[in-house]
Design an enzyme around this catalytic site. Structure first.
Site, PDB file in Angstrom:
ATOM      1  N   ARG A 123       7.250 -25.333 -51.572  1.00  0.00           N
ATOM      2  CA  ARG A 123       6.768 -26.579 -50.966  1.00  0.00           C
ATOM      3  C   ARG A 123       5.401 -26.942 -51.539  1.00  0.00           C
ATOM      4  O   ARG A 123       4.367 -26.763 -50.895  1.00  0.00           O
ATOM      5  CB  ARG A 123       6.699 -26.410 -49.450  1.00  0.00           C
ATOM      6  CG  ARG A 123       8.064 -26.158 -48.819  1.00  0.00           C
ATOM      7  CD  ARG A 123       7.942 -25.846 -47.345  1.00  0.00           C
ATOM      8  NE  ARG A 123       9.250 -25.603 -46.742  1.00  0.00           N
ATOM      9  CZ  ARG A 123       9.439 -25.211 -45.491  1.00  0.00           C
ATOM     10  NH1 ARG A 123       8.394 -25.011 -44.704  1.00  0.00           N
ATOM     11  NH2 ARG A 123      10.654 -25.010 -45.020  1.00  0.00           N
ATOM     12  N   ASP A 132       2.076 -28.783 -52.744  1.00  0.00           N
ATOM     13  CA  ASP A 132       1.227 -29.755 -52.056  1.00  0.00           C
ATOM     14  C   ASP A 132       1.107 -31.046 -52.847  1.00  0.00           C
ATOM     15  O   ASP A 132       1.524 -31.128 -54.010  1.00  0.00           O
ATOM     16  CB  ASP A 132      -0.184 -29.176 -51.863  1.00  0.00           C
ATOM     17  CG  ASP A 132      -0.206 -28.005 -50.902  1.00  0.00           C
ATOM     18  OD1 ASP A 132       0.663 -27.954 -50.015  1.00  0.00           O
ATOM     19  OD2 ASP A 132      -1.100 -27.152 -51.045  1.00  0.00           O
ATOM     20  N   TYR A 183       2.954 -18.992 -60.335  1.00  0.00           N
ATOM     21  CA  TYR A 183       2.106 -20.177 -60.419  1.00  0.00           C
ATOM     22  C   TYR A 183       1.073 -20.002 -61.530  1.00  0.00           C
ATOM     23  O   TYR A 183       0.630 -18.884 -61.816  1.00  0.00           O
ATOM     24  CB  TYR A 183       1.363 -20.413 -59.101  1.00  0.00           C
ATOM     25  CG  TYR A 183       2.198 -21.050 -58.014  1.00  0.00           C
ATOM     26  CD1 TYR A 183       2.246 -22.437 -57.858  1.00  0.00           C
ATOM     27  CD2 TYR A 183       2.934 -20.271 -57.138  1.00  0.00           C
ATOM     28  CE1 TYR A 183       2.997 -23.029 -56.854  1.00  0.00           C
ATOM     29  CE2 TYR A 183       3.706 -20.849 -56.131  1.00  0.00           C
ATOM     30  CZ  TYR A 183       3.726 -22.227 -55.999  1.00  0.00           C
ATOM     31  OH  TYR A 183       4.484 -22.798 -54.999  1.00  0.00           O
ATOM     32  N   ARG A 194      -4.913 -22.040 -54.771  1.00  0.00           N
ATOM     33  CA  ARG A 194      -6.085 -22.887 -55.008  1.00  0.00           C
ATOM     34  C   ARG A 194      -7.332 -22.306 -54.358  1.00  0.00           C
ATOM     35  O   ARG A 194      -8.443 -22.425 -54.898  1.00  0.00           O
ATOM     36  CB  ARG A 194      -5.813 -24.303 -54.500  1.00  0.00           C
ATOM     37  CG  ARG A 194      -4.791 -25.070 -55.337  1.00  0.00           C
ATOM     38  CD  ARG A 194      -4.325 -26.326 -54.639  1.00  0.00           C
ATOM     39  NE  ARG A 194      -5.437 -27.170 -54.258  1.00  0.00           N
ATOM     40  CZ  ARG A 194      -5.369 -28.115 -53.313  1.00  0.00           C
ATOM     41  NH1 ARG A 194      -4.230 -28.322 -52.673  1.00  0.00           N
ATOM     42  NH2 ARG A 194      -6.425 -28.836 -53.030  1.00  0.00           N
TER      43      ARG A 194
END
Length: 245
Positions: free
Chosen positions: A50, A52, A111, A198
């Site tokens: 999911r 952002d 990621y 992040r």
């Protein structure tokens, strides 16, 4: 009812994230509309991650059930036709068993965060990297990052809006590397908390700038307090690269 596994990439800039929301364009909503345009069926496309608002994907994975037994190349090409002009592309489609679930069957997500470490403004990489003008010690960042690898309570690096049942996650790998003025942070885990990557990147940049030590990063993790986190890196530089099953 055939189930199809889709691998897709997208530019996250125009989207309010992956998941369908009351307001705003989303990747899931755009993809679900494309499926309806193709098949006439209202069926929700389910994704592995999911992402952002503003976060990109090179290898997002989704699955969808269709009433007709379509050829996989037709599914790929027809969905791409209906997705235009949105910056979303189906890279491949394959038939899978009903036991496959893009989200719950995943065993690892990868990621990548892109930083451009230079004083001049970004041009080609604008929207796809975070420009950090101050010199970064990538080796210090990598060494400090190892303090976060393993099973921990990641409350410090978790968004206050995170809906995960537990802040405890196992981070399999976190690596920092440099090539010229490009600094990348790669992360791998079965699953991540909301804003976790992040948040970790923002704190690692403090280490790279010499404002934090590896010990300070470890202390921030141990604090289990969102207030102890460094600045959250912008979404522009984050990419979901691939998902393992």
């Amino acid at each position: 009812m055939p189930r199809y596994k889709l691998i897709l990439e997208y530019d996250g800039a125009p989207f309010a994230g992956w998941q369908i929301q009351a307001e705003g364009l989303t990747v899931q909503g755009t993809l679900t509309a494309a499926v309806e345009a193709l098949s006439g069926e209202k069926t929700l496309v389910q994704g592995a991650g999911r992402t952002d608002a503003g976060v990109h994907a090179r290898g997002q994975v989704a699955h969808v059930d269709l009433g007709k037994d379509w050829d996989t190349d037709t599914v790929r090409d027809a969905l791409n036709a209906h997705l235009r002009p949105h910056p979303v592309a189906i890279l491949s489609a394959e038939k899978v068993s009903d036991a496959f679930n893009a989200r719950t069957s995943a065993v690892k997500r990868h990621y990548l965060y892109r930083i451009v470490n230079r004083r001049p403004d970004l041009t080609i990489d604008l929207g796809y990297a975070w420009r950090v003008p101050r010199p970064l010690d990538d080796q210090a960042m990598h060494a400090a990052a190892q303090r976060l690898v393993g099973k921990h309570d990641f409350t410090t690096f978790r968004s206050t809006e995170c809906q995960a049942n537990s802040p405890v996650k196992t981070l399999d790998a976190l690596a920092v590397a440099r090539a010229g003025d490009a600094v990348t942070v790669s992360a791998a885990a079965r699953s991540f908390l909301h804003n976790q990557v992040r948040s970790m990147v923002g704190s690692l940049v403090l280490v790279g700038e010499g404002k934090w030590s590896a010990g300070d990063l470890a202390d921030a993790l141990s604090a289990r307090d969102r207030a102890a986190c460094g600045p959250v890196a912008p979404p522009d530089g984050l990419f979901l690269m691939r998902v393992e099953y």
